[in-house]
Design a protein around this motif. Structure first.
Motif, short mmCIF file in Angstrom:
data_model
loop_
_atom_site.label_atom_id
_atom_site.label_comp_id
_atom_site.label_asym_id
_atom_site.label_seq_id
_atom_site.Cartn_x
_atom_site.Cartn_y
_atom_site.Cartn_z
N ASP A 1 0.59 1.39 14.72
CA ASP A 1 1.78 0.33 14.22
C ASP A 1 1.28 1.63 12.28
O ASP A 1 2.74 1.39 11.99
N MET A 2 0.88 1.43 11.54
CA MET A 2 0.45 2.24 10.49
C MET A 2 0.97 3.68 10.76
O MET A 2 1.21 4.18 10.03
N GLY A 3 1.09 4.35 11.92
CA GLY A 3 1.99 5.24 12.66
C GLY A 3 3.55 5.40 12.44
O GLY A 3 4.14 5.81 11.16
N MET A 4 4.00 4.10 12.32
CA MET A 4 5.35 3.55 12.48
C MET A 4 5.35 3.86 10.75
O MET A 4 6.49 4.39 10.54
N TRP B 1 8.00 7.87 4.86
CA TRP B 1 8.41 8.90 3.98
C TRP B 1 9.74 9.46 4.60
O TRP B 1 10.19 10.39 3.41
N ARG B 2 9.98 9.07 5.38
CA ARG B 2 11.53 9.49 5.59
C ARG B 2 12.94 8.51 5.14
O ARG B 2 13.66 8.46 4.37
N LEU C 1 -9.16 1.07 4.47
CA LEU C 1 -9.14 0.38 3.36
C LEU C 1 -9.04 -1.00 2.59
O LEU C 1 -9.70 -0.84 1.11
N ARG D 1 11.46 7.88 1.69
CA ARG D 1 11.24 8.65 0.89
C ARG D 1 12.17 9.81 0.66
O ARG D 1 12.66 10.07 -0.49
N LEU E 1 0.98 -0.93 -0.33
CA LEU E 1 0.37 0.40 0.40
C LEU E 1 0.50 1.47 -0.18
O LEU E 1 0.42 2.47 0.49
N GLY E 2 2.10 1.03 -0.94
CA GLY E 2 3.04 2.87 -0.89
C GLY E 2 4.14 2.53 0.45
O GLY E 2 4.33 3.81 0.57
N LEU E 3 3.73 1.99 1.74
CA LEU E 3 4.15 2.03 2.39
C LEU E 3 5.26 0.44 2.73
O LEU E 3 5.17 -0.33 2.47
N ILE F 1 3.87 4.30 8.63
CA ILE F 1 4.19 6.07 8.00
C ILE F 1 4.85 6.80 7.98
O ILE F 1 5.81 7.54 7.18
N ALA F 2 5.38 6.84 8.58
CA ALA F 2 6.99 7.49 8.98
C ALA F 2 7.56 7.12 8.42
O ALA F 2 9.09 7.90 8.09
#
Lengths: 317, 317
Positions: free
Chosen positions: A97-100, A106-107, A82, A109, A44-46, A102-103
């Protein structure tokens, strides 16, 4: 300088528990936890790093001990959305967990290395010990099946390890460099012991050993290498190790664990339910300690960590 | 073919409510809702489209009517984790809302257009009407302040519109093409009316008008253009319109709304609290309808939608 630094190699759940035990009994300067990243994947892009997160959650006490993965008291609303949006839901992700993810994503990337991101995330969670990815390069574990090679998480989560495994490979491992902190730990003058945590040797530890120079460095070690067996009563507590040993044509028992690590291994810690394995293992020249290895709480984790360290002659407070 | 298709131009909250009213009284084939994307931004690696989501949530009834943005009965656990990880928390994102951003972001990254992603997401939510981004190209609204040009969300959310605005610009608008569905709606032979929803003319509607060809297409219209004023009692219900009008040196009243749209406007629907504005507006040749425009529930939204459509001579069931 006394040789008291401990290098621990860990996969997810079982390994993460012992890593937490080691962190509980060793000061931060005396421990480097190197974690398998062969299970990492893009979803999912993560960028999801299940073993790093398992170790981080175990060290903070955020881990869900009943479910065996993820964060306790977790909620699942982002995933529900989702799912409603028609996205893949075979890999369940909790909200925190999703917060992890995402963080981290993006870092990464933005150009940070996985080592840098992991250091930042774990420090933010209050972890003072070093949790280090085995490599900053992508290594992806794949499982050979009758339908061809399968991505690890597809095999492990979506297929729940049902396909018969015919082999395991680590795409990218041959050209991925061990992370700088992993290399530094291997080269430390004060290295006192190497501990292989009770993770699946084929799926969680082998990716680490497959990195260029790692097996050679471990073979040339001047310090004890202690493994804690992931088997309890001839079976794996979690995960597909028993099934996998069977499918790979190997006896399901600690003899196969010892065979697998071969000359790398000085000392194997096995569960008291497998006490009968001790004699034959000793007969082939291996040191063996028999103890309770089922880490049902923090006390047992710490006790087992102390056992593993004491056989490596590492003093703990 | 009867000219009964309605093209609605919408921003977020107030506009989204009227868009939901229009969707409640028009069949899907008779409505295209074109939504401002000037507020869109990249945050924590996610592409966030606040106005598209506001419209989607309003049409599904997922919207939180008390808070005025996001999803009702929302939870905030992913954001709490992101905050714990030291990530920016000035833009609050709920867990289910986060699911939208994750799905959108990864599909955009996979190469889908914003139009394609929006169609997919809204259909998945059960929306049968067309919600269309004004453009698939990036347009970013920026606010002129004493400290220089400021990103819209920074101004709107982080700074809560406190800086004195000296101007507004739409980076990328001059080269961004209107989305295919927007262009198609403008060119429809059965177009019967254009409705500008009660959104901020400067911040939410102007980005749409700034796209190449849009102002010209609207100027050359053969159908009524009706705007519903976002002012109620000489002030904006939500958002900074009143403050902005003042800072831009314009009277805070419907005269300024009429001035702003100029010749594009055939008919202005104003709130009964501003009934005194009707005379002067009519004196300058504008058609004016005075009615209750505070859309406190679905019934009022639908009634207001019917009023807007009836002045454009669009029949509703």
């Amino acid at each position: 300088m006394s040789a008291r630094h401990v290098l621990a190699l860990s996969g997810g759940v079982g390994g993460a528990k012992l890593a937490a035990g080691l962190a509980a009994v060793l000061p931060p300067e005396d421990l480097t936890i190197v974690v398998n990243t062969g299970d990492d994947f893009e979803h999912l892009g993560l960028t999801i790093c299940p073993d790093i997160d398992s170790v981080a959650y175990a060290l903070t006490g955020l881990n869900d001990v009943v479910r065996g993965w993820g964060i306790r008291d977790e909620s699942w609303h982002a995933m529900a959305m989702l799912r409603a949006l028609g996205e893949d839901d075979w890999f369940n992700l909790g909200d925190r967990d999703m917060g992890m993810h995402i963080a981290r994503s993006w870092r990464l990337r933005e150009g940070a290395t996985l080592s840098e991101v992991t250091a930042r995330l774990t420090r933010s969670l209050g972890i003072v010990h070093a949790i280090v990815p085995m490599s900053d390069g992508p290594v992806r574990t794949r499982i050979g099946t009758a339908e061809g090679w399968m991505d690890f998480q597809r095999y492990f989560v979506a297929e729940q390890c049902r396909p018969i495994a015919t082999g395991v490979r680590f795409d990218g491992a041959a050209t991925a460099r061990p992370s700088l902190a992993f290399e530094a730990a291997l080269a430390r003058k004060d290295l006192g012991a190497i501990v292989i945590c009770p993770s699946n040797p084929y799926l969680s530890v082998d990716p680490i050993l497959a990195l260029p120079g790692v097996r050679e460095a471990l073979a040339g070690r001047r310090v004890p290498l202690v493994a804690v067996s992931p088997l309890v009563g001839g079976a794996s507590l979690k995960g597909p190790l028993g099934k996998l040993l069977h499918e790979l044509g190997r006896p399901v028992g600690n003899g196969s664990i010892a065979d697998h690590y071969g000359d790398l291994l000085d000392h194997l810690v096995i569960d008291e339910a497998d006490a009968a394995d001790a004699g034959p293992l000793r007969d082939r020249g291996l040191c063996v300690t028999v103890t309770g290895t089922v880490m049902c709480d923090a006390e047992v984790r710490e006790r087992l960590a102390r056992v593993a360290l004491s056989v490596a002659r590492i003093e703990t407070g």
